[in-house]
Motif scaffolding. Sequence first.
Motif, PDB file in Angstrom:
ATOM      1  N   MET A 110      56.724  43.615  30.804  1.00  0.00           N
ATOM      2  CA  MET A 110      56.915  45.510  31.496  1.00  0.00           C
ATOM      3  C   MET A 110      55.478  46.305  31.819  1.00  0.00           C
ATOM      4  SD  MET A 110      59.445  47.418  29.406  1.00  0.00           S
ATOM      5  CE  MET A 110      58.157  47.669  28.013  1.00  0.00           C
ATOM      6  N   VAL A 111      56.037  46.976  32.571  1.00  0.00           N
ATOM      7  CA  VAL A 111      54.904  48.010  32.002  1.00  0.00           C
ATOM      8  C   VAL A 111      55.115  49.215  31.978  1.00  0.00           C
ATOM      9  CG1 VAL A 111      52.736  49.028  34.704  1.00  0.00           C
ATOM     10  CG2 VAL A 111      53.212  46.824  34.384  1.00  0.00           C
ATOM     11  N   LYS A 112      54.215  50.337  31.307  1.00  0.00           N
ATOM     12  CA  LYS A 112      54.246  51.225  31.067  1.00  0.00           C
ATOM     13  C   LYS A 112      53.852  52.233  31.860  1.00  0.00           C
ATOM     14  CE  LYS A 112      56.552  51.181  26.281  1.00  0.00           C
ATOM     15  NZ  LYS A 112      56.137  50.521  24.935  1.00  0.00           N
ATOM     16  N   VAL A 113      53.884  53.490  32.081  1.00  0.00           N
ATOM     17  CA  VAL A 113      52.911  54.860  32.672  1.00  0.00           C
ATOM     18  C   VAL A 113      53.035  55.463  32.086  1.00  0.00           C
ATOM     19  CG1 VAL A 113      52.500  55.043  35.408  1.00  0.00           C
ATOM     20  CG2 VAL A 113      53.720  53.104  34.717  1.00  0.00           C
ATOM     21  N   ASN A 114      51.893  56.855  31.993  1.00  0.00           N
ATOM     22  CA  ASN A 114      51.360  57.491  31.124  1.00  0.00           C
ATOM     23  C   ASN A 114      50.865  58.759  31.829  1.00  0.00           C
ATOM     24  OD1 ASN A 114      52.437  59.645  29.185  1.00  0.00           O
ATOM     25  ND2 ASN A 114      51.237  59.077  27.103  1.00  0.00           N
ATOM     26  N   ILE A 115      50.859  59.776  31.510  1.00  0.00           N
ATOM     27  CA  ILE A 115      49.744  61.316  32.534  1.00  0.00           C
ATOM     28  C   ILE A 115      49.534  61.189  30.434  1.00  0.00           C
ATOM     29  CG2 ILE A 115      49.411  63.054  33.097  1.00  0.00           C
ATOM     30  CD1 ILE A 115      51.312  62.013  35.146  1.00  0.00           C
ATOM     31  N   ARG A 116      48.583  61.223  30.561  1.00  0.00           N
ATOM     32  CA  ARG A 116      47.776  61.952  29.538  1.00  0.00           C
ATOM     33  C   ARG A 116      46.207  62.988  29.801  1.00  0.00           C
ATOM     34  NH1 ARG A 116      44.613  58.359  27.217  1.00  0.00           N
ATOM     35  NH2 ARG A 116      44.666  59.127  24.804  1.00  0.00           N
ATOM     36  N   SER A 118      49.319  64.607  27.520  1.00  0.00           N
ATOM     37  CA  SER A 118      50.360  65.471  28.181  1.00  0.00           C
ATOM     38  C   SER A 118      50.398  67.057  27.316  1.00  0.00           C
ATOM     39  CB  SER A 118      52.050  64.267  28.237  1.00  0.00           C
ATOM     40  OG  SER A 118      51.621  64.452  26.249  1.00  0.00           O
ATOM     41  N   LEU A 119      51.320  67.881  28.465  1.00  0.00           N
ATOM     42  CA  LEU A 119      52.146  68.888  26.987  1.00  0.00           C
ATOM     43  C   LEU A 119      52.949  68.771  25.938  1.00  0.00           C
ATOM     44  CD1 LEU A 119      51.533  71.043  30.633  1.00  0.00           C
ATOM     45  CD2 LEU A 119      50.407  71.123  28.827  1.00  0.00           C
ATOM     46  N   LYS A 120      53.695  67.910  26.824  1.00  0.00           N
ATOM     47  CA  LYS A 120      54.618  67.524  25.646  1.00  0.00           C
ATOM     48  C   LYS A 120      54.956  65.950  25.043  1.00  0.00           C
ATOM     49  CE  LYS A 120      57.437  72.315  26.513  1.00  0.00           C
ATOM     50  NZ  LYS A 120      58.838  72.154  27.450  1.00  0.00           N
ATOM     51  N   ARG A 121      54.877  66.272  24.083  1.00  0.00           N
ATOM     52  CA  ARG A 121      55.706  64.128  23.533  1.00  0.00           C
ATOM     53  C   ARG A 121      56.209  63.585  24.870  1.00  0.00           C
ATOM     54  NH1 ARG A 121      56.622  61.619  17.810  1.00  0.00           N
ATOM     55  NH2 ARG A 121      56.534  59.866  18.150  1.00  0.00           N
ATOM     56  N   ASN A 122      56.282  62.543  24.951  1.00  0.00           N
ATOM     57  CA  ASN A 122      56.942  61.706  25.506  1.00  0.00           C
ATOM     58  C   ASN A 122      57.006  62.244  27.053  1.00  0.00           C
ATOM     59  OD1 ASN A 122      56.754  59.545  23.418  1.00  0.00           O
ATOM     60  ND2 ASN A 122      58.373  60.746  22.176  1.00  0.00           N
ATOM     61  N   THR A 123      57.102  63.085  28.013  1.00  0.00           N
ATOM     62  CA  THR A 123      57.268  64.138  29.018  1.00  0.00           C
ATOM     63  C   THR A 123      56.723  62.714  29.854  1.00  0.00           C
ATOM     64  OG1 THR A 123      56.520  66.560  27.866  1.00  0.00           O
ATOM     65  CG2 THR A 123      56.845  66.225  30.263  1.00  0.00           C
ATOM     66  N   TYR A 124      55.825  62.242  30.114  1.00  0.00           N
ATOM     67  CA  TYR A 124      54.920  61.811  31.437  1.00  0.00           C
ATOM     68  C   TYR A 124      55.453  59.979  31.581  1.00  0.00           C
ATOM     69  CZ  TYR A 124      53.791  66.377  32.725  1.00  0.00           C
ATOM     70  OH  TYR A 124      53.910  67.001  32.661  1.00  0.00           O
ATOM     71  N   LYS A 125      56.058  59.936  29.980  1.00  0.00           N
ATOM     72  CA  LYS A 125      56.227  58.426  30.289  1.00  0.00           C
ATOM     73  C   LYS A 125      57.378  57.960  30.833  1.00  0.00           C
ATOM     74  CE  LYS A 125      54.155  58.107  25.074  1.00  0.00           C
ATOM     75  NZ  LYS A 125      54.501  57.643  24.226  1.00  0.00           N
ATOM     76  N   ARG A 126      56.784  56.554  31.192  1.00  0.00           N
ATOM     77  CA  ARG A 126      57.782  56.056  32.419  1.00  0.00           C
ATOM     78  C   ARG A 126      57.763  54.106  31.831  1.00  0.00           C
ATOM     79  NH1 ARG A 126      58.687  60.513  33.014  1.00  0.00           N
ATOM     80  NH2 ARG A 126      59.014  61.574  34.238  1.00  0.00           N
ATOM     81  N   LYS A 127      59.006  53.887  32.190  1.00  0.00           N
ATOM     82  CA  LYS A 127      58.385  52.575  32.060  1.00  0.00           C
ATOM     83  C   LYS A 127      59.487  51.028  32.968  1.00  0.00           C
ATOM     84  CE  LYS A 127      61.792  52.258  27.879  1.00  0.00           C
ATOM     85  NZ  LYS A 127      60.969  51.951  26.646  1.00  0.00           N
ATOM     86  N   THR A 128      58.584  50.687  33.654  1.00  0.00           N
ATOM     87  CA  THR A 128      59.528  49.360  34.632  1.00  0.00           C
ATOM     88  C   THR A 128      60.820  48.447  33.746  1.00  0.00           C
ATOM     89  OG1 THR A 128      58.117  47.454  34.428  1.00  0.00           O
ATOM     90  CG2 THR A 128      57.470  48.902  35.977  1.00  0.00           C
ATOM     91  N   GLU A 129      61.437  48.135  34.706  1.00  0.00           N
ATOM     92  CA  GLU A 129      62.418  47.072  33.498  1.00  0.00           C
ATOM     93  C   GLU A 129      61.452  45.836  33.461  1.00  0.00           C
ATOM     94  OE1 GLU A 129      64.374  44.942  36.863  1.00  0.00           O
ATOM     95  OE2 GLU A 129      62.438  44.319  38.500  1.00  0.00           O
ATOM     96  N   ILE A 130      62.078  44.551  33.059  1.00  0.00           N
ATOM     97  CA  ILE A 130      61.220  43.506  32.166  1.00  0.00           C
ATOM     98  C   ILE A 130      61.949  42.455  33.288  1.00  0.00           C
ATOM     99  CG2 ILE A 130      61.379  41.887  30.495  1.00  0.00           C
ATOM    100  CD1 ILE A 130      62.109  44.241  28.472  1.00  0.00           C
TER     101      ILE A 130
END
Length: 241
Positions: A110-116, A118-130
């Motif tokens: 599984m892949v997690k993607v995040n822009i850092r 971030s202005l707010k917690r968890n705003t830009y966190k994404r993840k793929t399927e497994i």
Amino acid sequence: NEKLTYHEIIDSDIKTKMVRLTVLDYDRMTKNDMIGITTVPLDGLIPQKQHLYGEILKEPEEETHEASAVVDRGRIQISLHYQANKELKVTIVRCSMLMVPGSDTLPNPMVKVNIRPSLKRNTYKRKTEIIKQTSNPEFGHKAKFTYDISSFDIESNDRCLEVTVWDCTGLKRHGFIGSVVLGKESGGTTRSHWEDALSSCGHRVTRWHMLEGESTSTLGECSSIELTDQRQPEAVSPAAP
């Protein structure tokens, strides 16, 4: 008679790496028992020519440190598409040759993607399927994420895209495989990928990256995500879909 395909093999890989084969006695109830290990150097292979080898399996303790040292964590293909309306589209195309440190089983990637940052917690966190039991998962159109970046300067030096790959065991916590950080301060090919994407507004820029062994991401839950079986993925070209 099973065939395995590894994507994005380059000349330097042929000269320095080897194929590591581990034979296991499958056990449904407990951990698989190790039967033996052998390694086959890639140096000397001729393109488009099939090579047949007869190798003797060795006991695990006989394996040399040099052989295990050349095994990396794998690679990931990422596509970036920066648009004039202040949107950044990120596509996780595929991974190749994923290796879970200390494990002798195929991962459930599984892949997690995040822009850092971030202005707010968890705003830009994404993840793929497994994707279940494969070292070469194909994500493609199922792993496209669109970020609204109008609220901050995406071209600032401290802004980056963090991509982490995880092995989801089906429990509430999963194991880290590797990561890559794209940004102006990351250096090398990751920096050039980031800068080329931002300077090529309206065009998709797709590159392969080696996974590194460090991550600033925290462990998360994966038990609620559906697993997709991809044990025998079809061979595809390295170009992004």
